[in-house]
Scaffold this motif. Structure first.
Motif, PDB file in Angstrom:
ATOM      1  N   GLY A   9      18.823   6.081 -30.984  1.00  0.00           N
ATOM      2  CA  GLY A   9      18.863   6.859 -32.211  1.00  0.00           C
ATOM      3  C   GLY A   9      20.060   6.499 -33.046  1.00  0.00           C
ATOM      4  O   GLY A   9      20.755   5.506 -32.777  1.00  0.00           O
ATOM      5  N   LEU A  10      20.292   7.316 -34.061  1.00  0.00           N
ATOM      6  CA  LEU A  10      21.423   7.129 -34.968  1.00  0.00           C
ATOM      7  C   LEU A  10      22.531   8.106 -34.587  1.00  0.00           C
ATOM      8  O   LEU A  10      22.284   9.312 -34.450  1.00  0.00           O
ATOM      9  N   TRP A  35      20.802  -3.236 -17.946  1.00  0.00           N
ATOM     10  CA  TRP A  35      20.680  -2.960 -19.382  1.00  0.00           C
ATOM     11  C   TRP A  35      21.237  -4.157 -20.144  1.00  0.00           C
ATOM     12  O   TRP A  35      22.308  -4.678 -19.805  1.00  0.00           O
ATOM     13  N   PHE A  36      20.505  -4.552 -21.152  1.00  0.00           N
ATOM     14  CA  PHE A  36      20.921  -5.610 -22.056  1.00  0.00           C
ATOM     15  C   PHE A  36      20.781  -5.093 -23.481  1.00  0.00           C
ATOM     16  O   PHE A  36      20.133  -4.071 -23.721  1.00  0.00           O
ATOM     17  N   ARG A  37      21.395  -5.804 -24.427  1.00  0.00           N
ATOM     18  CA  ARG A  37      21.250  -5.413 -25.825  1.00  0.00           C
ATOM     19  C   ARG A  37      21.198  -6.637 -26.707  1.00  0.00           C
ATOM     20  O   ARG A  37      21.695  -7.705 -26.353  1.00  0.00           O
ATOM     21  N   ALA A  91      22.536  -2.037 -31.626  1.00  0.00           N
ATOM     22  CA  ALA A  91      21.654  -3.079 -31.101  1.00  0.00           C
ATOM     23  C   ALA A  91      20.371  -2.425 -30.587  1.00  0.00           C
ATOM     24  O   ALA A  91      20.304  -1.198 -30.455  1.00  0.00           O
ATOM     25  N   VAL A  92      19.409  -3.253 -30.285  1.00  0.00           N
ATOM     26  CA  VAL A  92      18.261  -2.806 -29.508  1.00  0.00           C
ATOM     27  C   VAL A  92      18.642  -2.966 -28.037  1.00  0.00           C
ATOM     28  O   VAL A  92      19.073  -4.051 -27.622  1.00  0.00           O
ATOM     29  N   THR A 114      14.943   0.020 -27.104  1.00  0.00           N
ATOM     30  CA  THR A 114      15.162   1.229 -27.892  1.00  0.00           C
ATOM     31  C   THR A 114      16.379   0.986 -28.788  1.00  0.00           C
ATOM     32  O   THR A 114      17.388   0.454 -28.341  1.00  0.00           O
ATOM     33  N   LEU A 115      16.254   1.343 -30.051  1.00  0.00           N
ATOM     34  CA  LEU A 115      17.276   1.021 -31.043  1.00  0.00           C
ATOM     35  C   LEU A 115      18.392   2.055 -31.047  1.00  0.00           C
ATOM     36  O   LEU A 115      18.150   3.262 -31.152  1.00  0.00           O
TER      37      LEU A 115
END
Length: 120
Positions: A9-10, A35-37, A91-92, A114-115
């Protein structure tokens, strides 16, 4: 194996988010998780990884002390608690399963992403 990431989310700089990744299709406990981004225009990068038991974790330097990876094997769920977020964390974010490593090549199964957007 299917991975479903959520929780993005923002958020303003300094805020917090918790990402979740639900794994279905195979025995969750068998897999190391990560987890990666990927930021716009950049390559996908490692964020954190956790062993199948949860006893071993590892972070990239820029998030160590701010992010916490964890897993609940009873719920087949991986988490990433992100505190003190910075604009450069935008990032995503992708969850991945297979081994507990820091390279994208160590993972076979990937979620859809997820952004996370951090405003200054």
């Amino acid at each position: 194996v299917q991975l479903q990431a959520s929780g993005g989310g923002l958020v303003q700089a300094g805020g917090s988010l918790r990402l979740s990744c639900v794994v279905s299709g195979r025995t969750f406990m068998r897999y190391g998780m990560g987890w990666f981004r990927q930021a716009p225009g950049k390559e996908r990068e490692f964020v954190s990884t956790i062993s199948w038991s949860g006893d071993s974790t590892y972070y990239r330097d820029s998030v160590r002390g701010r992010f916490t990876i964890s897993r609940d094997n009873a719920k087949n769920t991986l988490y990433l608690q992100m505190n003190s977020l910075k604009p450069e964390d935008t990032a995503v974010y992708y969850c991945a399963a297979d081994r507990a490593g820091s390279s994208i090549y160590e993972y076979v199964y990937w979620g859809q992403g997820t952004l996370v957007t951090v405003s200054s």
